[in-house]
Design an enzyme around this catalytic site. Structure first.
Site, PDB file in Angstrom:
ATOM      1  N   LEU A 191      -2.004  -4.645 -10.567  1.00  0.00           N
ATOM      2  CA  LEU A 191      -2.278  -4.237 -11.951  1.00  0.00           C
ATOM      3  C   LEU A 191      -3.603  -3.497 -12.074  1.00  0.00           C
ATOM      4  CD1 LEU A 191      -1.330  -7.570 -13.800  1.00  0.00           C
ATOM      5  CD2 LEU A 191       0.050  -5.471 -13.686  1.00  0.00           C
ATOM      6  N   SER A 192      -3.702  -2.707 -13.125  1.00  0.00           N
ATOM      7  CA  SER A 192      -4.990  -2.137 -13.498  1.00  0.00           C
ATOM      8  C   SER A 192      -5.969  -3.278 -13.759  1.00  0.00           C
ATOM      9  CB  SER A 192      -4.806  -1.297 -14.772  1.00  0.00           C
ATOM     10  OG  SER A 192      -6.037  -0.751 -15.186  1.00  0.00           O
ATOM     11  N   LYS A 214      -8.373  -3.383  -7.151  1.00  0.00           N
ATOM     12  CA  LYS A 214      -7.933  -2.548  -6.030  1.00  0.00           C
ATOM     13  C   LYS A 214      -9.048  -1.608  -5.545  1.00  0.00           C
ATOM     14  CE  LYS A 214      -4.620  -0.552  -8.345  1.00  0.00           C
ATOM     15  NZ  LYS A 214      -4.875  -1.252  -9.635  1.00  0.00           N
ATOM     16  N   THR A 252     -12.268  -1.558  -6.246  1.00  0.00           N
ATOM     17  CA  THR A 252     -13.490  -2.257  -5.820  1.00  0.00           C
ATOM     18  C   THR A 252     -13.340  -2.742  -4.386  1.00  0.00           C
ATOM     19  OG1 THR A 252     -13.817  -2.947  -8.098  1.00  0.00           O
ATOM     20  CG2 THR A 252     -15.078  -4.131  -6.425  1.00  0.00           C
ATOM     21  N   ASP A 298      -9.277   8.971  -8.664  1.00  0.00           N
ATOM     22  CA  ASP A 298     -10.405   9.857  -8.912  1.00  0.00           C
ATOM     23  C   ASP A 298     -10.360  11.117  -8.060  1.00  0.00           C
ATOM     24  OD1 ASP A 298     -11.397   8.246 -10.821  1.00  0.00           O
ATOM     25  OD2 ASP A 298     -12.910   7.282  -9.560  1.00  0.00           O
ATOM     26  N   ASN A 309       3.323  11.566  -8.227  1.00  0.00           N
ATOM     27  CA  ASN A 309       1.941  11.194  -7.892  1.00  0.00           C
ATOM     28  C   ASN A 309       1.914  10.292  -6.657  1.00  0.00           C
ATOM     29  OD1 ASN A 309      -0.964  10.880  -8.497  1.00  0.00           O
ATOM     30  ND2 ASN A 309      -0.424   8.782  -9.057  1.00  0.00           N
ATOM     31  N   ILE A 358      -1.671   1.703  -8.406  1.00  0.00           N
ATOM     32  CA  ILE A 358      -0.959   0.593  -9.056  1.00  0.00           C
ATOM     33  C   ILE A 358       0.423   0.393  -8.416  1.00  0.00           C
ATOM     34  CG2 ILE A 358       0.051  -0.252 -11.220  1.00  0.00           C
ATOM     35  CD1 ILE A 358      -2.177   1.221 -12.735  1.00  0.00           C
ATOM     36  N   SER A 359       1.157   1.493  -8.229  1.00  0.00           N
ATOM     37  CA  SER A 359       2.478   1.508  -7.573  1.00  0.00           C
ATOM     38  C   SER A 359       3.318   0.274  -7.923  1.00  0.00           C
ATOM     39  CB  SER A 359       2.333   1.657  -6.058  1.00  0.00           C
ATOM     40  OG  SER A 359       1.355   0.807  -5.494  1.00  0.00           O
ATOM     41  N   GLY A 411       4.181   2.776 -21.671  1.00  0.00           N
ATOM     42  CA  GLY A 411       4.604   2.530 -20.291  1.00  0.00           C
ATOM     43  C   GLY A 411       3.469   2.027 -19.419  1.00  0.00           C
TER      44      GLY A 411
END
Lengths: 202, 202
Positions: free
Chosen positions: B33-34, B38, B40, B62, B82, B105-106, B155
């Site tokens: 999840l956001s 991940k 960090t 980024d 993406n 996130i995938s 979404g």
């Protein structure tokens, strides 16, 4: 173990990676007609730099058109997108401190200029393979000129689509005034340039 | 100088590059999840491997959404594209012998499985950041949950779009049964895995 260490996103950057590899990340972009020897020279350069302990990676049609760019055809906008993606990936490789060697016909000045613009620190070295059409066509290593002359490929550079020359290539090969034409020797010309500009040290 | 040297395209391959770097090219794919940590952890791992003399490169939103994937929005097909491009670029980096660290996130199983399928030699290591939604949402480092709850983002994974779990993650963090939750310590867990599997030598 301390758990209050603050990790900064940018704690390992391009300069650190360059220190590790003892080289500077950059892109060497081979441009020129089909059959002008771009890929042959790209791999010769890769070999010659490897023998000096330098890490390179070759981006060419084989490893890009079959993966990242497999969704692209050969119409005008797809060819532009093909080049755009290659230059963006090349930029990532250069940021990773790798000497990235791209082999792309890239016949339009505006596409090559767009590549340059991505590299404000000028780590984008354009090498023009200045080989006459007649010679490229006589070589025709992939049989593509044959197809183009027969009208089976449209918009083929040199046949029914132009290669737009530039005045701002960093290197033009083969060099005028000497008869160095082997890939091995031309690779050495590129390496001399890289050495002179400081790319082969951190 | 001899001019009859035959240059083979594949004369420098992944094995040679691995020998040079004394590591094996692979992809470490952080999914979750956001706000699950991940990125960090990705940068903490990058730092910890750098201190061991290993070359890594982080692919995240980024450096990809602002370049290679700048033409993509957030609708379903664009999010799939993406991920497709990131996995293809990650494959090139792994082929370059780099330890490529992706932070994506995938959320869909099929996308992660498609990534795996690109790496028949299993050099694709999925690390699931198993952090409850409540914690991620409380952190909300980019304020995105706030936007999603307000209906300004549609979404959004965890809010109105699912994260599909898998049973085939190579690593799940934080590990159950201990209280290691600092990025530094979790990075060491990943490094232990890499050492055990032989990725940190040629």
């Amino acid at each position: 173990m301390a758990t209050n260490i603050v990790w900064h996103k940018s704690s390992v950057g391009k300069l650190h990676r360059q220190e590790l590899l003892q080289q500077k990340g950059c892109v060497i972009w081979f441009t020129g007609l089909s059959g002008s020897g771009k890929s042959t020279l790209a791999y010769a350069l890769c070999q010659a730099l490897y023998s000096r302990g330098k890490l390179t990676y070759v981006l060419d049609g084989d490893n890009v058109r079959h993966g990242l760019n497999r969704d692209l055809a050969f119409k005008v906008e797809d060819r532009a997108e093909n080049i755009r993606r290659i230059r963006e990936v090349a930029k990532l490789f250069a940021d990773a401190a790798i000497i990235c060697i791209a082999s792309v016909i890239s016949p339009y000045r505006k596409d090559r200029d767009a590549c340059c613009a991505l590299f404000p620190e000028r780590d984008f070295i354009k090498v023009f393979m200045d080989v006459p059409l007649q010679i490229c066509e006589a070589r025709d290593p992939k049989g593509l000129y044959n197809f183009a002359r027969a009208g089976k490929i449209k918009g083929f550079t040199g046949v029914d689509d132009p290669y737009e020359p530039s005045l701002n290539f960093e290197i033009v090969l083969p060099e005028k005034g000497n008869n160095i034409t082997s890939p091995y020797e031309m690779a050495e010309t590129v390496i001399s340039y890289l050495e002179e500009k400081g790319y082969l040290r951190a």
